[in-house]
Design a protein around this motif. Structure first.
Motif, PDB file in Angstrom:
ATOM      1  N   SER A  12       0.816  -1.184   0.169  1.00 36.17           N
ATOM      2  CA  SER A  12       0.038  -0.043  -0.246  1.00 36.17           C
ATOM      3  C   SER A  12       0.721   1.430  -0.073  1.00 36.17           C
ATOM      4  O   SER A  12       0.622   2.328  -0.657  1.00 36.17           O
ATOM      5  N   PHE A  13       2.090   1.382   0.777  1.00 36.67           N
ATOM      6  CA  PHE A  13       2.827   2.358   0.714  1.00 36.67           C
ATOM      7  C   PHE A  13       3.596   2.845  -0.595  1.00 36.67           C
ATOM      8  O   PHE A  13       3.603   3.712  -1.095  1.00 36.67           O
ATOM      9  N   THR A  14       3.881   1.466  -1.228  1.00 35.06           N
ATOM     10  CA  THR A  14       4.340   1.579  -2.622  1.00 35.06           C
ATOM     11  C   THR A  14       3.488   2.104  -3.561  1.00 35.06           C
ATOM     12  O   THR A  14       3.705   2.972  -4.310  1.00 35.06           O
ATOM     13  N   LEU A  16       0.815   3.848  -3.127  1.00 38.73           N
ATOM     14  CA  LEU A  16       0.312   5.292  -2.709  1.00 38.73           C
ATOM     15  C   LEU A  16       1.368   6.305  -3.268  1.00 38.73           C
ATOM     16  O   LEU A  16       1.150   7.295  -3.767  1.00 38.73           O
ATOM     17  N   SER A  17       2.816   6.002  -2.961  1.00 37.66           N
ATOM     18  CA  SER A  17       3.764   6.721  -3.218  1.00 37.66           C
ATOM     19  C   SER A  17       3.917   6.862  -4.799  1.00 37.66           C
ATOM     20  O   SER A  17       4.106   7.904  -5.221  1.00 37.66           O
ATOM     21  N   GLY A  18       3.738   5.770  -5.466  1.00 37.89           N
ATOM     22  CA  GLY A  18       3.749   5.782  -6.730  1.00 37.89           C
ATOM     23  C   GLY A  18       2.663   6.721  -7.427  1.00 37.89           C
ATOM     24  O   GLY A  18       2.804   7.499  -8.156  1.00 37.89           O
ATOM     25  N   LEU A  19       1.254   6.721  -6.959  1.00 38.31           N
ATOM     26  CA  LEU A  19       0.332   7.451  -7.370  1.00 38.31           C
ATOM     27  C   LEU A  19       0.453   8.785  -7.108  1.00 38.31           C
ATOM     28  O   LEU A  19       0.414   9.571  -8.099  1.00 38.31           O
ATOM     29  N   ILE A  20       1.233   9.033  -6.148  1.00 37.72           N
ATOM     30  CA  ILE A  20       1.459  10.438  -5.817  1.00 37.72           C
ATOM     31  C   ILE A  20       2.551  11.166  -6.840  1.00 37.72           C
ATOM     32  O   ILE A  20       2.420  12.319  -7.327  1.00 37.72           O
TER      33      ILE A  20
END
Length: 130
Positions: A12-14, A16-20
Motif C-alpha cells: 500500500s505504501f508503494t 500510494l507513493s507511486g500514485l502521488i
C-alpha cells in the motif's frame, strides 16, 4: 480471481507513493506542486501552518522523480515484506511512522534544506533485517 496482499503495509505504501509521483509528474510537471507543498519538510517548521504537521509524516510519500522513487522502492520491496512478515503489519506501520517523524524533526533541527523521500524507511528496514 481474488487478489490478496501478502504484505499490505509495504504494498500500500508503494502504490500510494507511486500514485502521488504520477499525479505530480503528469498534472503538475512544471511546479511539482503536490510534492513540494504537501510532501516535503522545510528546513524551518511553521507552527501555525497545519500542512507543516502533515509533512512531518507525509514526506516519506514524496519523491523528486522516477530515479529517486525506484532507488527507494527497490530496497523497500525487497526487504519490506520480510520485515512485515516477521514483525507484523501493525508494528511495521508504527515503526515507519516513528521513523518518518524522527527524520523530519532531525532535519528541522539540524539542517536548513528540505526533506522528501523514503530513504529513512529504507535505512530502518535495512537495520531491522540485520
Amino acid at each position: 480471481m481474488k487478489i490478496s496482499y501478502n504484505s499490505p503495509v509495504i504494498l500500500s505504501f508503494t502504490i500510494l507513493s507511486g500514485l502521488i509521483l504520477i499525479l505530480d509528474l503528469f498534472f503538475f510537471a512544471q511546479s511539482r506542486a503536490i510534492t513540494y507543498s504537501a510532501f516535503t519538510v522545510d528546513g524551518s517548521f511553521q507552527f501555525t501552518n497545519p500542512l507543516a504537521y502533515i509533512t512531518l509524516f507525509g514526506h516519506i510519500f514524496g519523491h523528486s522523480g522516477w530515479q529517486h522513487w525506484l532507488s527507494n522502492f527497490s530496497f523497500i520491496l525487497l526487504i519490506g515484506p520480510l520485515i512485515e512478515e516477521k514483525y507484523g503489519s501493525k508494528a511495521l506501520m508504527v515503526m515507519m511512522l516513528v521513523t518518518a517523524f524522527i527524520t523530519a524533526v532531525l532535519n528541522i533541527v539540524f539542517f536548513e534544506t528540505g526533506l522528501l523521500g523514503a530513504s529513512g524507511i529504507v535505512f530502518m528496514l535495512i537495520l531491522l533485517s540485520s
